[in-house]
Write an enzyme that holds these catalytic residues in place. Structure first.
Site, PDB file in Angstrom:
ATOM      1  N   MET A  12     -70.857  27.667  39.922  1.00  0.00           N
ATOM      2  CA  MET A  12     -70.575  27.020  41.013  1.00  0.00           C
ATOM      3  C   MET A  12     -70.773  28.416  42.013  1.00  0.00           C
ATOM      4  O   MET A  12     -71.383  29.162  41.428  1.00  0.00           O
ATOM      5  CB  MET A  12     -68.439  27.590  40.716  1.00  0.00           C
ATOM      6  CG  MET A  12     -68.298  26.979  39.793  1.00  0.00           C
ATOM      7  SD  MET A  12     -67.571  25.437  40.188  1.00  0.00           S
ATOM      8  CE  MET A  12     -67.076  24.908  38.577  1.00  0.00           C
ATOM      9  N   GLY A  42     -70.214  28.619  33.101  1.00  0.00           N
ATOM     10  CA  GLY A  42     -71.852  28.404  31.697  1.00  0.00           C
ATOM     11  C   GLY A  42     -72.335  29.376  32.880  1.00  0.00           C
ATOM     12  O   GLY A  42     -72.779  30.334  32.116  1.00  0.00           O
ATOM     13  N   GLY A 224     -56.674  39.170  26.873  1.00  0.00           N
ATOM     14  CA  GLY A 224     -56.445  39.574  28.077  1.00  0.00           C
ATOM     15  C   GLY A 224     -56.176  41.821  27.008  1.00  0.00           C
ATOM     16  O   GLY A 224     -56.624  42.033  26.286  1.00  0.00           O
ATOM     17  N   ASP A 254     -65.878  35.456  30.606  1.00  0.00           N
ATOM     18  CA  ASP A 254     -67.334  34.431  30.664  1.00  0.00           C
ATOM     19  C   ASP A 254     -68.211  35.989  30.246  1.00  0.00           C
ATOM     20  O   ASP A 254     -69.108  35.872  29.415  1.00  0.00           O
ATOM     21  CB  ASP A 254     -67.292  34.249  31.915  1.00  0.00           C
ATOM     22  CG  ASP A 254     -66.733  33.058  32.195  1.00  0.00           C
ATOM     23  OD1 ASP A 254     -66.456  32.260  31.698  1.00  0.00           O
ATOM     24  OD2 ASP A 254     -66.523  32.920  33.567  1.00  0.00           O
ATOM     25  N   GLY A 289     -65.750  41.140  41.569  1.00  0.00           N
ATOM     26  CA  GLY A 289     -67.128  39.735  41.814  1.00  0.00           C
ATOM     27  C   GLY A 289     -66.821  39.513  40.230  1.00  0.00           C
ATOM     28  O   GLY A 289     -66.503  39.760  38.847  1.00  0.00           O
TER      29      GLY A 289
HETATM   30  O1  RIB Z   1     -64.282  32.644  34.824  1.00  0.00           O
HETATM   31  C1  RIB Z   1     -64.340  32.519  36.024  1.00  0.00           C
HETATM   32  C2  RIB Z   1     -64.724  31.918  36.861  1.00  0.00           C
HETATM   33  O2  RIB Z   1     -64.636  30.510  36.829  1.00  0.00           O
HETATM   34  C3  RIB Z   1     -65.543  31.668  38.031  1.00  0.00           C
HETATM   35  O3  RIB Z   1     -66.838  32.134  38.382  1.00  0.00           O
HETATM   36  C4  RIB Z   1     -65.244  30.157  38.544  1.00  0.00           C
HETATM   37  O4  RIB Z   1     -66.264  29.858  39.420  1.00  0.00           O
HETATM   38  C5  RIB Z   1     -64.703  29.317  37.884  1.00  0.00           C
HETATM   39  O5  RIB Z   1     -65.717  28.800  36.950  1.00  0.00           O
END
Ligand code: RIB
Length: 314
Positions: A12, A42, A224, A254, A289
């Site tokens: 994204m 991803g 968390g 992620d 970010g």
């Molecule tokens: O997990 C965070 C992500 O969730 C962001 O980067 C956003 O694009 C959504 O996919």
């Protein structure tokens, strides 16, 4: 040959607004700061692993717009093999408007765009490359049929798979997940997956055991600031979080998954890989970010040298 990680998943463009508070319905307020950056669960997981030095293959889709071109360039800059990232004619790239509050907590909207066009045939088209990978990472920002297909593909070829069932969806069919090696939900995803409450530590354990009963080998529940629970037939282990002052939690989950993958494919020691992954996620929440907050191996070592817990393997 060095271990290789594959991501069959989303990308994204993150449109991040830092707010002093969320506006009410019908209200217009001013926000102090905006940033655009690469995101998508991803892509984030792949980039985190690549920043740490992993060899990463990405299978995904972008739109035929400038965001799509930027996303592919971003993969290349990160050293990721993007030969299986296709452009979908007429589709927009995925975008994610994100709002980050002063506490560092975020709210995210996703517009899947081209990610909705990732099909089982795209997994097949990447077969030779996927067979050269040691672990396949999956999330839920692409069609469920593709996720199920990738799980079955991995099982058929004896490949290990980690599914991060995010964002939470009520449509997930637990019966189709039994072949995943690792299932890594957060508290609310665990509740949705099992239909059980997860408010207390005891309730989380009960719900996680339900996933073991469904045939899943290893469940990693991220909690968390409460750390995580590693749940297997051998028992339950709590791994505490590393306390930090949060600036922006976007993409911390992620960072955790991507870094876990990086350390796991090297050692095949799950608990040890989780030990490093909670630390890598902690660094990311101290920085603004999404992918921008993912540090490289040298900066990660520096972070670890300043806290308890030892130094990560080189
Ligand atoms: O997990 C965070 C992500 O969730 C962001 O980067 C956003 O694009 C959504 O996919």
């Amino acid at each position: 040959m060095s271990p290789r990680i594959a991501v069959v998943g989303s990308n994204m463009v993150d449109l991040i607004t830092y707010v002093t508070r969320m506006p009410g319905r019908g209200e217009t307020i001013e926000a102090p700061r905006f940033e655009m950056g690469a995101g998508g669960k991803g892509a984030n997981q792949g980039v985190a692993a690549a920043r740490l030095g992993s060899d990463v293959l990405m299978v995904g889709k972008v739109g035929d717009d400038v965001f799509g071109q930027n996303t592919i360039a971003n993969f290349r800059d990160a050293g990721i093999d993007a030969r299986h990232v296709g452009v979908v004619p007429g589709a927009s790239s995925g975008v994610a408007p994100i709002f980050v509050e002063p506490s560092g907590e975020n709210s995210i909207l996703i517009i899947k765009g081209a990610n909705a066009h990732l099909r089982p045939a795209d997994v097949d088209a990447a077969t030779d490359d996927l067979l050269g990978c040691d672990l396949i990472l999956l999330q839920l920002e692409v069609p469920l049929e593709t996720v199920y297909y990738a799980i079955a593909f991995a099982a058929r070829h004896g490949k290990q798979v980690l599914l991060n069932p995010a964002p939470a969806t009520p449509d997930l069919d637990l019966a189709k997940l039994r072949d995943v090696t690792f299932l890594a939900p957060n508290r609310s995803e665990l509740s949705l997956l099992t239909g059980l409450p997860t408010e207390t530590a005891m309730a989380v354990e009960t719900a996680a055991r339900r996933l073991l009963d469904a045939g899943i080998a290893t469940v990693i529940v991220t909690l968390g600031s409460d750390g995580l629970l590693l749940v297997t037939q051998a028992g339950i282990r709590h791994i505490p979080a590393v306390p930090v002052q949060p600036v922006d939690t976007t993409g911390a989950g992620d960072a955790f998954i991507g870094s876990f993958a990086h350390f796991y494919v090297r050692s095949h020691d799950v608990a040890d890989a989780l030990h490093w992954a909670v630390r890598y996620a902690a660094v990311s929440v101290t920085r603004r970010g999404t992918q921008k907050s993912y540090v490289d191996a040298a900066a990660f070592r520096e972070f670890c040298s300043a806290i308890a817990g030892g130094m990560p393997p080189a």
